[in-house]
Scaffold this motif. Sequence first.
Motif, mmCIF file in Angstrom:
data_model
loop_
_atom_site.group_PDB
_atom_site.id
_atom_site.type_symbol
_atom_site.label_atom_id
_atom_site.label_comp_id
_atom_site.label_asym_id
_atom_site.label_seq_id
_atom_site.Cartn_x
_atom_site.Cartn_y
_atom_site.Cartn_z
ATOM 1 N N VAL A 146 -43.873 18.093 12.195
ATOM 2 C CA VAL A 146 -43.965 17.597 10.790
ATOM 3 C C VAL A 146 -44.625 15.995 10.791
ATOM 4 O O VAL A 146 -44.862 15.472 9.593
ATOM 5 C CB VAL A 146 -42.516 17.227 10.182
ATOM 6 N N VAL A 147 -44.800 15.499 12.031
ATOM 7 C CA VAL A 147 -45.292 14.259 12.057
ATOM 8 C C VAL A 147 -46.934 14.104 12.114
ATOM 9 O O VAL A 147 -47.416 13.081 11.649
ATOM 10 C CB VAL A 147 -44.802 13.300 13.314
ATOM 11 N N LEU A 148 -47.471 15.069 12.429
ATOM 12 C CA LEU A 148 -48.906 15.420 12.576
ATOM 13 C C LEU A 148 -49.765 14.959 11.125
ATOM 14 O O LEU A 148 -50.564 14.408 11.331
ATOM 15 C CB LEU A 148 -49.052 16.594 13.022
ATOM 16 N N PRO A 149 -49.083 15.253 9.850
ATOM 17 C CA PRO A 149 -49.866 15.064 8.761
ATOM 18 C C PRO A 149 -49.991 13.239 8.745
ATOM 19 O O PRO A 149 -50.914 12.715 8.465
ATOM 20 C CB PRO A 149 -49.352 15.663 7.725
ATOM 21 N N PHE A 150 -48.809 12.606 9.264
ATOM 22 C CA PHE A 150 -48.806 11.181 8.798
ATOM 23 C C PHE A 150 -49.581 10.540 10.174
ATOM 24 O O PHE A 150 -50.280 9.533 10.121
ATOM 25 C CB PHE A 150 -47.173 10.854 9.123
ATOM 26 N N ALA A 151 -49.789 11.312 11.265
ATOM 27 C CA ALA A 151 -50.270 10.719 12.167
ATOM 28 C C ALA A 151 -51.885 10.747 11.919
ATOM 29 O O ALA A 151 -52.553 9.693 12.457
ATOM 30 C CB ALA A 151 -50.140 11.362 13.451
ATOM 31 N N ALA A 152 -52.294 11.716 11.256
ATOM 32 C CA ALA A 152 -53.784 11.709 10.545
ATOM 33 C C ALA A 152 -54.047 10.438 9.921
ATOM 34 O O ALA A 152 -55.179 9.972 9.977
ATOM 35 C CB ALA A 152 -54.017 12.848 10.051
ATOM 36 N N LEU A 153 -53.125 9.928 8.786
ATOM 37 C CA LEU A 153 -53.369 8.739 8.405
ATOM 38 C C LEU A 153 -53.277 7.473 9.092
ATOM 39 O O LEU A 153 -54.081 6.684 8.888
ATOM 40 C CB LEU A 153 -52.217 8.636 7.426
ATOM 41 N N ALA A 154 -52.458 7.453 10.137
ATOM 42 C CA ALA A 154 -52.608 6.508 11.112
ATOM 43 C C ALA A 154 -53.753 6.403 12.079
ATOM 44 O O ALA A 154 -54.204 5.329 12.469
ATOM 45 C CB ALA A 154 -51.392 6.545 12.104
ATOM 46 N N ALA A 155 -54.566 7.457 11.894
ATOM 47 C CA ALA A 155 -55.651 7.524 13.033
ATOM 48 C C ALA A 155 -56.951 6.976 12.241
ATOM 49 O O ALA A 155 -57.782 6.707 12.822
ATOM 50 C CB ALA A 155 -56.029 9.110 13.272
ATOM 51 N N VAL A 156 -56.778 6.713 10.738
ATOM 52 C CA VAL A 156 -58.056 6.346 10.034
ATOM 53 C C VAL A 156 -58.081 4.921 10.193
ATOM 54 O O VAL A 156 -57.236 3.929 10.246
ATOM 55 C CB VAL A 156 -57.692 6.604 8.608
ATOM 56 N N LEU A 157 -59.326 4.359 10.424
ATOM 57 C CA LEU A 157 -59.863 2.976 10.622
ATOM 58 C C LEU A 157 -60.917 2.757 9.296
ATOM 59 O O LEU A 157 -61.882 3.744 9.104
ATOM 60 C CB LEU A 157 -60.696 2.861 11.786
ATOM 61 N N GLY A 158 -60.722 1.759 8.593
ATOM 62 C CA GLY A 158 -61.338 1.206 7.413
ATOM 63 C C GLY A 158 -60.726 1.957 6.077
ATOM 64 O O GLY A 158 -59.676 2.090 6.186
ATOM 65 N N ARG A 159 -61.739 2.130 5.120
ATOM 66 C CA ARG A 159 -61.037 2.674 3.910
ATOM 67 C C ARG A 159 -60.558 3.989 3.746
ATOM 68 O O ARG A 159 -61.306 5.079 4.792
ATOM 69 C CB ARG A 159 -62.355 2.344 2.857
ATOM 70 N N TYR A 160 -59.637 4.296 3.319
ATOM 71 C CA TYR A 160 -59.132 5.660 3.159
ATOM 72 C C TYR A 160 -59.903 6.609 2.188
ATOM 73 O O TYR A 160 -59.399 6.671 1.190
ATOM 74 C CB TYR A 160 -57.504 5.583 2.760
ATOM 75 N N THR A 161 -60.856 7.348 2.744
ATOM 76 C CA THR A 161 -61.526 8.372 1.860
ATOM 77 C C THR A 161 -61.304 9.758 2.390
ATOM 78 O O THR A 161 -60.972 9.573 3.739
ATOM 79 C CB THR A 161 -62.842 7.904 1.707
ATOM 80 N N LEU A 162 -61.515 10.567 1.612
ATOM 81 C CA LEU A 162 -61.334 12.062 2.227
ATOM 82 C C LEU A 162 -62.387 12.296 3.381
ATOM 83 O O LEU A 162 -61.950 12.946 4.306
ATOM 84 C CB LEU A 162 -61.595 13.000 1.203
#
Length: 499
Positions: free
Chosen positions: A273-289
Motif C-alpha cells: 500500500v506504500v508503493l503509490p505514495f513512494a511513486a510520489l516521493a520519486a518525482v523530481l521537479g513539477r508534479y505532472t502526469l
Amino acid sequence: MSEPGSVAGGPVRPVAAGLARYAGLAGAVLLTVAAWLGGALPDAPLRTTLAGLWHASYGPSTLGCWLVGTALLVGAWWSLRWGAPSTRWAYVTAGLWALPLLAAPPMGSRDVYSYVCQGWSWTHGVDPYRVGVAAAGCPWTDTVTPIWRATPAPYGPFFVLLAGLAVLLGGGLVGAIVLLRVIAVAGVLLAALCLPGLARAAGVPTRRAAWLALACPLVGVHLVAGAHNDALGLGLLLFGLLVLVRRPGKPRALVVAGVLLGLAVSVKAVAVVVLPFAALAAVLGRYTLRVLLRDAGWLTAGVLAALLVTSLATGLGLGWVGGLAHSGDSKQWTSPPTAVGFVVDYVGGLFGQEPHAVPVVRLVALALLAVLLVALWWRAWTGLRRLGDVQQRAVRLAAARPRVALLGAGLALAATVLLAPVFHPWYATWPLALLAVATVSLARTVWFVAPCAVASCLTLPDGTNLARFTKAPGALLMTALIVLLLVWAVRVGLARRAR
C-alpha cells in the motif's frame, strides 16, 4: 518547532528524563523475567482461560512481572511522547531497553515457530504456500499455535528463503530461532539508521521521531523479543523511502529504491500500500502526469525485479498471495470490522436471528479501504501539484514535498491495519514509524501514540491475546468507539463547511 532538549516548547527536566529511562529499563527486565517464567517457550502449553494462566507453574509471578513491567515500559514511553531530550538520548535509551529483551525467549506470540516450520517445509521440498506445517511433517509442529498448523504461509518468498536459511544454518529449533531474531534485530537497526534522514527530510524533529518509533514497547517486545518478520519488512521499507527522498528523479536510485521496496513486499504484503505514495516521493521537479509516469516507471521496474528474482530463486512463484486469505481465520475484536460484525451478531441473537455478519462487515471494510487508499493518494497528489506551482526556495516548502508523500504512506498503512480482517499489536509498528517521521503537529501524535500504547498491553508473555477472553465487552467497546469517532468526524466536517 521545539529546540533540542525541549518538549512542546519547554525544557526537558533531566530528572524526569532519567526517571523515564530507568523505569523503562526496569520494565524491560521484568518482562524478560516473565518471559522465562511463562513465555512462548517451545514446550509451553496454550492456555485457554485466565484461570489456567493463573494456576500454571509460576503463574502469579509471570502475570505480576508482566503487569508491572508493561506498565513501567508503556508509562515511560508515554511520558516522553512529545520528544526525548536529544536524538542520541533516544537511541541510547531505546537500545538500553532492548538489551534485556534480547536475552528473553520468544515473547508475545508463537509466530516465530511458524516461521521456522515454514522454512523447514521449503528446505525439505514442500511448498509452504500449498501445505500447512502439520501436513508438511515439520518436526516442531507442536510449538506452532494450533490455528496456524494447517494454514499455508502468508509471507513473501524472500522471507521464506531467509527462514529456510535460518533452519539450515541453525542446526535445530533453537539455532533457527536465534538466527531469525538476528534478522529481526537487523531490521530494527536498519529502520533506526533511516529514521533521522526521513525525519529531517520531512521537517520533523529527529529526537521525537526516533523516540516514538524505536522506544515504543511494541518494538522491543514484538519485533526484538518476538522476532516478528515485520521488523525486516519495515527496515527495508524505510530504507527504500530514504533513497527516494534523498535522490528523487535519479533512475539508478529509483531502481535501487524499487528493489528495496519490492523486498519489503516480498517479506510482508502490507508494504504494497506504500508503493503509490513512494511513486510520489520519486518525482523530481513539477508534479505532472508525464514526470510521474517516468519516475514511477523506474521505481516499478525495481519492485518487479525484486519480486521476480525472489519468486524464481525460491521456486515459489506468487503462491503466497493465496495464503493471505487465511490471515482472517482468527476472529478477534481488536479488528474494528470484526468487532462490528460481532455486535451485529449479538443484536441479531436478541431477536432470534443468526446474521453471520463478520464476513460481510469485513468485506465492506475492504471495499472501504480501497476507496480510502485512492482518496489518500489523490489528496497527496493534488497537494504536491499545488506545491509544484510555488517556487521551492524556502526550506519549509522543500520539506513539505517528502512530508506529504510520507504522511500519505503512513495514513495508508494506518487505514490498512485498522480495516483489515485481523489486527495483531505488532501490525501497529508499520504506521507508527511512518507517522512518527511525517507528523509535524505535536497534538496529532497522540492519535497514533495512544493506540500503540493500548496495543502494547494486549498480549501476555506466552503469546495469549487478551482479546480472546474479552470478546463481548471488547467488541461492544470497539464498536462504541467507532460510532463516537464517526459522530466526531461528521461534526468537524459540518463545522468546516459552515465557515
